[in-house]
Design a protein around this motif. Structure first.
Motif, PDB file in Angstrom:
ATOM      1  N   ASN A  20       0.829  -1.215   0.000  1.00 19.17           N
ATOM      2  CA  ASN A  20       0.000   0.000   0.000  1.00 19.17           C
ATOM      3  C   ASN A  20       0.861   1.262   0.000  1.00 19.17           C
ATOM      4  O   ASN A  20       1.857   1.334   0.721  1.00 19.17           O
ATOM      5  CB  ASN A  20      -0.894   0.013   1.240  1.00 19.17           C
ATOM      6  CG  ASN A  20      -1.863  -1.144   1.232  1.00 19.17           C
ATOM      7  OD1 ASN A  20      -2.417  -1.488   0.194  1.00 19.17           O
ATOM      8  ND2 ASN A  20      -2.041  -1.768   2.386  1.00 19.17           N
ATOM      9  N   PRO A  21       0.452   2.234  -0.780  1.00 18.67           N
ATOM     10  CA  PRO A  21       1.211   3.479  -0.812  1.00 18.67           C
ATOM     11  C   PRO A  21       1.224   4.209   0.532  1.00 18.67           C
ATOM     12  O   PRO A  21       0.329   4.039   1.355  1.00 18.67           O
ATOM     13  CB  PRO A  21       0.453   4.323  -1.842  1.00 18.67           C
ATOM     14  CG  PRO A  21      -0.280   3.363  -2.688  1.00 18.67           C
ATOM     15  CD  PRO A  21      -0.635   2.225  -1.776  1.00 18.67           C
ATOM     16  N   VAL A  22       2.270   4.998   0.712  1.00 15.55           N
ATOM     17  CA  VAL A  22       2.354   5.914   1.849  1.00 15.55           C
ATOM     18  C   VAL A  22       2.173   7.311   1.270  1.00 15.55           C
ATOM     19  O   VAL A  22       2.822   7.665   0.287  1.00 15.55           O
ATOM     20  CB  VAL A  22       3.731   5.816   2.539  1.00 15.55           C
ATOM     21  CG1 VAL A  22       3.897   6.923   3.581  1.00 15.55           C
ATOM     22  CG2 VAL A  22       3.927   4.435   3.150  1.00 15.55           C
ATOM     23  N   GLN A  23       1.266   8.067   1.877  1.00 13.33           N
ATOM     24  CA  GLN A  23       1.093   9.440   1.405  1.00 13.33           C
ATOM     25  C   GLN A  23       1.354  10.425   2.537  1.00 13.33           C
ATOM     26  O   GLN A  23       0.925  10.194   3.670  1.00 13.33           O
ATOM     27  CB  GLN A  23      -0.327   9.665   0.872  1.00 13.33           C
ATOM     28  CG  GLN A  23      -0.508  11.107   0.377  1.00 13.33           C
ATOM     29  CD  GLN A  23      -1.877  11.452  -0.197  1.00 13.33           C
ATOM     30  OE1 GLN A  23      -1.977  12.152  -1.178  1.00 13.33           O
ATOM     31  NE2 GLN A  23      -2.925  10.968   0.432  1.00 13.33           N
ATOM     32  N   VAL A  24       2.048  11.493   2.234  1.00 10.24           N
ATOM     33  CA  VAL A  24       2.175  12.587   3.187  1.00 10.24           C
ATOM     34  C   VAL A  24       1.488  13.798   2.569  1.00 10.24           C
ATOM     35  O   VAL A  24       1.847  14.232   1.472  1.00 10.24           O
ATOM     36  CB  VAL A  24       3.646  12.911   3.512  1.00 10.24           C
ATOM     37  CG1 VAL A  24       3.723  14.030   4.536  1.00 10.24           C
ATOM     38  CG2 VAL A  24       4.364  11.658   4.016  1.00 10.24           C
ATOM     39  N   ILE A  25       0.471  14.281   3.267  1.00 14.31           N
ATOM     40  CA  ILE A  25      -0.273  15.448   2.773  1.00 14.31           C
ATOM     41  C   ILE A  25       0.153  16.663   3.587  1.00 14.31           C
ATOM     42  O   ILE A  25       0.012  16.683   4.807  1.00 14.31           O
ATOM     43  CB  ILE A  25      -1.796  15.244   2.909  1.00 14.31           C
ATOM     44  CG1 ILE A  25      -2.234  13.963   2.196  1.00 14.31           C
ATOM     45  CG2 ILE A  25      -2.547  16.455   2.362  1.00 14.31           C
ATOM     46  CD1 ILE A  25      -3.712  13.625   2.390  1.00 14.31           C
ATOM     47  N   PHE A  26       0.680  17.657   2.904  1.00 13.72           N
ATOM     48  CA  PHE A  26       1.034  18.909   3.568  1.00 13.72           C
ATOM     49  C   PHE A  26      -0.071  19.917   3.275  1.00 13.72           C
ATOM     50  O   PHE A  26      -0.262  20.324   2.126  1.00 13.72           O
ATOM     51  CB  PHE A  26       2.378  19.426   3.057  1.00 13.72           C
ATOM     52  CG  PHE A  26       3.542  18.553   3.477  1.00 13.72           C
ATOM     53  CD1 PHE A  26       4.078  18.665   4.749  1.00 13.72           C
ATOM     54  CD2 PHE A  26       4.081  17.619   2.606  1.00 13.72           C
ATOM     55  CE1 PHE A  26       5.147  17.855   5.149  1.00 13.72           C
ATOM     56  CE2 PHE A  26       5.141  16.805   2.994  1.00 13.72           C
ATOM     57  CZ  PHE A  26       5.681  16.925   4.273  1.00 13.72           C
ATOM     58  N   VAL A  27      -0.791  20.275   4.319  1.00 14.93           N
ATOM     59  CA  VAL A  27      -1.937  21.162   4.153  1.00 14.93           C
ATOM     60  C   VAL A  27      -1.609  22.535   4.729  1.00 14.93           C
ATOM     61  O   VAL A  27      -1.081  22.635   5.835  1.00 14.93           O
ATOM     62  CB  VAL A  27      -3.163  20.632   4.949  1.00 14.93           C
ATOM     63  CG1 VAL A  27      -4.415  21.413   4.561  1.00 14.93           C
ATOM     64  CG2 VAL A  27      -3.363  19.165   4.727  1.00 14.93           C
ATOM     65  N   THR A  28      -1.930  23.561   3.989  1.00 17.63           N
ATOM     66  CA  THR A  28      -1.878  24.910   4.554  1.00 17.63           C
ATOM     67  C   THR A  28      -3.295  25.229   4.987  1.00 17.63           C
ATOM     68  O   THR A  28      -4.236  25.126   4.200  1.00 17.63           O
ATOM     69  CB  THR A  28      -1.398  25.919   3.499  1.00 17.63           C
ATOM     70  OG1 THR A  28      -0.099  25.525   3.069  1.00 17.63           O
ATOM     71  CG2 THR A  28      -1.337  27.323   4.073  1.00 17.63           C
ATOM     72  N   SER A  29      -3.447  25.594   6.263  1.00 16.78           N
ATOM     73  CA  SER A  29      -4.807  25.782   6.783  1.00 16.78           C
ATOM     74  C   SER A  29      -5.423  27.064   6.233  1.00 16.78           C
ATOM     75  O   SER A  29      -4.735  27.943   5.722  1.00 16.78           O
ATOM     76  CB  SER A  29      -4.773  25.819   8.300  1.00 16.78           C
ATOM     77  OG  SER A  29      -4.000  26.906   8.730  1.00 16.78           O
ATOM     78  N   ASP A  30      -6.749  27.121   6.367  1.00 18.34           N
ATOM     79  CA  ASP A  30      -7.484  28.277   5.859  1.00 18.34           C
ATOM     80  C   ASP A  30      -7.229  29.473   6.767  1.00 18.34           C
ATOM     81  O   ASP A  30      -7.488  29.410   7.960  1.00 18.34           O
ATOM     82  CB  ASP A  30      -8.975  27.931   5.826  1.00 18.34           C
ATOM     83  CG  ASP A  30      -9.780  29.011   5.133  1.00 18.34           C
ATOM     84  OD1 ASP A  30      -9.161  29.990   4.668  1.00 18.34           O
ATOM     85  OD2 ASP A  30     -11.001  28.871   5.059  1.00 18.34           O
ATOM     86  N   SER A  31      -6.707  30.513   6.184  1.00 16.90           N
ATOM     87  CA  SER A  31      -6.415  31.688   6.989  1.00 16.90           C
ATOM     88  C   SER A  31      -6.436  32.917   6.103  1.00 16.90           C
ATOM     89  O   SER A  31      -6.062  32.862   4.939  1.00 16.90           O
ATOM     90  CB  SER A  31      -5.026  31.544   7.621  1.00 16.90           C
ATOM     91  OG  SER A  31      -4.604  32.774   8.142  1.00 16.90           O
ATOM     92  N   VAL A  32      -6.879  34.051   6.667  1.00 19.71           N
ATOM     93  CA  VAL A  32      -6.825  35.291   5.895  1.00 19.71           C
ATOM     94  C   VAL A  32      -5.424  35.893   5.986  1.00 19.71           C
ATOM     95  O   VAL A  32      -5.018  36.690   5.164  1.00 19.71           O
ATOM     96  CB  VAL A  32      -7.865  36.337   6.368  1.00 19.71           C
ATOM     97  CG1 VAL A  32      -9.253  35.896   5.968  1.00 19.71           C
ATOM     98  CG2 VAL A  32      -7.766  36.572   7.867  1.00 19.71           C
TER      99      VAL A  32
END
Lengths: 448, 255
Positions: A169-181
């Motif tokens: 199974n693949p390994v995924q790393v998700i880098f998320v920038t959070s919602d911000s003004v």
């Protein structure tokens, strides 16, 4: 030092650096971070383009002129992550929000032989060879953005595959920038250690939940031990106001394979700087990618491979689809060192320009110091071919649909490389959604 | 029915580039017309102008389909009216699969005609039947459109499209003298199997060879952008024997 001689934008990062959390860092890391900061303080944001090969075609003044907060307090919901990223419950998924690993959002499976988790934890527990590995590849050269990331590195994701493990199974790393003004800077960090005779499919995804201008400076280091096989994918779809200045450094040991395909559609200014070092005989490295740009986007591929030892193979192949007033730069470099005999290197960059305002700066280069080498390189840029368009139209599809078919066809071989089904579906969908955006800004047909 | 009236055409944006200099031609339903002529006579241009290739400009005259002018229509609109051009050298289009492309074409035609689009299932069935009928290797049509196809495979692929799209007026541009016998046979089989009282053909060719396999109802000789003679199938044989010499201006002057 006076302000007049201070490199661009250093001051803007210095108070954030002073306030950055160093408390949990082990001594060696604090040391590394300090050194990195002093490198960045000397270099600053590279706004000078004249005489600067790396940034000749890319204007970083908007980055140097913007202000960014350093704030890791953003929160993100699982639905937000799942609706914006490739997702599959069979995958081992680490989610990193604004540079911080988030266990609640992650989908960590029970797969044996792999550990996927927080880089901060790996630092404090001294996992594997982390002390010798961290910043060892992304520190080989003095480079502003790796230094900036390292100066702030306190967390991120850590992936380690034990020797002799073939992960299904693949390994995924998700880098998320959070919602911000707010405009914020984040420093995503990933360290991947693949043991000998092991294999992994690794997906790196960058998404942005905020519509406002964000700066993301990611650094990924990947170590492929002897006979290791790494199938790497990189998805970059940050928002169109953002800056994404990423560095990937890969070290390959004997007979290892590193195969990477990137899909880059996001950001206002984006750079995918990847360097693979073929450090032992028999290493094979494949770097492929697709970039699609519109509006005022600048999308760079800075691709380089060093053949340090004999009998290694490298293949760089990128495709770009550009519209509006967007620009892309492709710089492909292959260095074959003196004792790297029997090297085999190919390099190619093909571009489809859909508008008069779009521009590609392609700079393929081969530096060969060995004599027994097979090498080939090339770059092309062309418009939608009018004969081909007429052929499709003569069958009854209108010009717009015909162009869409041709663009899709041009992208096809790259999209096909995204093999895991959920990933392929995702890339396919994002690409299909981008095509009408590109077409809306298209004003050319034919080769003139 | 197709009617070409005093058709003049030039290369777009190039002065004094007139290629068609007053072509008149009437093709009734169910008829097969052959247009023959020496190199540079404008045969291929005529085929392309009928389909609306944007590189040419109609400077005078008209093209009518069932009494309505199509001169101002785009190629796709002409296709919706039932026109089809089989290309001498169809474009190689990497990444575009024939099924995909033909489904899009089939849908666009249906939509333009206010007909219902065929379901994926029914279209696949139709497609598979036609693949078998034209004898194209099914593995080939899973790949890119024409990319890496041999000359014969490209011809079969053109015939596949002809079969799937079922045009009422098919124009075949087979001007090149280099066509091998296999390719000729493929084109001829396509035409012969599609021949019907409802469908007409214009076969453009340099040599009579192709007409050994397709028997035209009417043969026209096109020289210097004009039709200089019209006759039955026997006319093709005359040309085969004597060439185009007697139609050429130079020959006329000396002989």
């Amino acid at each position: 030092m006076t302000l007049a001689t201070s490199p661009a934008a250093v001051e803007k990062f210095s108070s954030a650096y002073a306030n950055a959390d160093q408390a949990k860092s082990p001594a060696w890391l604090s040391d590394t971070r300090k050194k990195a900061w002093s490198i960045f303080s000397e270099l600053g944001i590279p706004v000078k383009r004249r005489g600067n090969e790396l940034w000749k075609y890319t204007n970083l003044a908007p980055v140097a002129e913007s202000n960014f907060e350093y704030d890791v307090s953003g929160s993100v919901s699982i639905d937000q992550v799942r609706s914006t990223s490739p997702w599959d419950y069979t995958w081992n998924i680490a989610v990193v929000v604004d540079g911080r690993f988030n266990a609640d959002l992650s989908n960590l499976t029970e797969d044996v032989g792999v550990s996927v988790g927080s880089l901060s934890d790996a630092f404090s527990s001294g996992s594997g060879d982390i002390e010798s590995q961290f910043a060892s590849l992304a520190g080989r050269e003095e480079y502003a953005f790796t230094a900036l990331n390292t100066a702030f590195a306190s967390d991120g994701a850590y992936v380690a595959v034990a020797p002799g493990v073939n992960l299904v199974n693949p390994v995924q790393v998700i880098f998320v920038t959070s919602d911000s003004v707010q405009s914020r800077a984040s420093y995503p960090r990933l360290l991947v250690d693949v043991g000998s005779d092991s294999s992994i499919t690794l997906i790196e995804t960058y998404v942005n939940l905020s519509p406002s201008r964000q700066l993301s400076v990611p650094v990924t280091e990947i170590f492929a031990a002897r006979d290791a096989a790494v199938r790497h994918y990189r998805i970059q779809m940050e928002n169109e106001n953002s800056f994404h200045l990423a560095t990937t450094r890969v070290a390959q040991m004997e007979d290892s394979e590193f195969t990477s395909t990137s899909f880059a559609v996001g950001s206002s200014i984006a750079r995918n700087d990847i360097h693979t070092s073929l450090d032992a005989p028999g290493a094979v490295c494949t770097l492929h990618g697709l970039y699609m740009t519109s509006g005022q986007q600048q999308q760079d591929q800075e691709i380089s491979t060093t053949h340090a030892k004999p009998s290694c193979t490298s293949d760089q192949f990128y495709k770009g689809i550009l519209s509006g007033n967007s620009r892309a730069a492709f710089s492909g470099k292959v260095v074959v060192k003196r004792d790297a005999q029997k090297s085999d290197a190919t390099q190619k960059d093909l571009n489809l320009l859909l508008s008069r305002g779009a521009r590609i700066d392609a700079k393929p280069s081969l530096e060969i110091y060995a004599d027994d080498v097979v090498a080939a390189h090339g770059a092309t840029a062309g418009h939608v071919d009018s004969d081909t368009l007429f052929y499709l139209q003569s069958r009854g599809v209108d010009e717009e649909a015909a162009k869409a078919i041709l663009i899709r066809g041009f992208a096809e071989e790259m999209i096909d490389e995204f093999e895991p089904e959920s990933l392929n579906t995702f890339v396919e969908r994002v690409a299909s959604e981008r095509i009408p955006v590109l077409l809306a800004e298209s004003d050319t047909i034919g080769t003139t | 029915m197709l009617e070409i009236q005093n058709l003049h055409a030039s290369v777009l944006d190039i002065e004094n580039s007139e290629i068609l200099k007053g072509v008149d031609l009437k093709v009734n339903k169910g008829e097969v017309h052959a247009i023959m002529g020496p190199n540079g006579s404008g045969k291929s241009t005529l085929a392309n102008v009928l389909m609306g290739r944007p590189d040419y400009e109609i400077t005078d005259g008209d093209i009518l389909v069932d009494g309505e002018s199509i001169a101002e229509l785009r190629p796709d609109q002409r296709a919706h009216l039932g026109l089809f051009l089989a290309f001498q050298y169809p474009a190689e289009i990497p990444g575009v699969r024939p099924w995909q492309f033909l489904k899009a074409a089939h849908d666009a035609k249906a939509e333009a005609r206010g007909e219902e689009k065929m379901s994926v299932r029914n279209f696949t069935k139709l497609f598979d039947e036609k693949v078998e009928a034209v004898g194209i290797n099914p593995d080939l049509v899973k790949r890119s459109l024409n990319e890496g196809f041999s000359g014969g495979e490209k011809k079969r692929n053109e015939m596949l499209q002809l079969e799937v799209l079922q045009p009422s007026m098919a124009i075949l541009d087979e001007t090149d003298s280099g066509l091998d016998v296999d390719a000729l046979r493929i084109v001829a089989e396509g035409v012969n199997s599609m021949r019907s009282p409802e469908r007409s053909f214009i076969v453009v060719t340099h040599y009579q060879r192709l007409l050994n396999y397709i028997t035209p109802d009417i043969v026209h000789i096109l020289v210097d952008g004009k039709i200089v003679q019209t006759g039955g199938p026997e006319l093709a044989l005359v040309v085969e024997k004597d060439g185009y010499r007697e139609y050429l201006p130079a020959a006329g002057a000396t002989g």
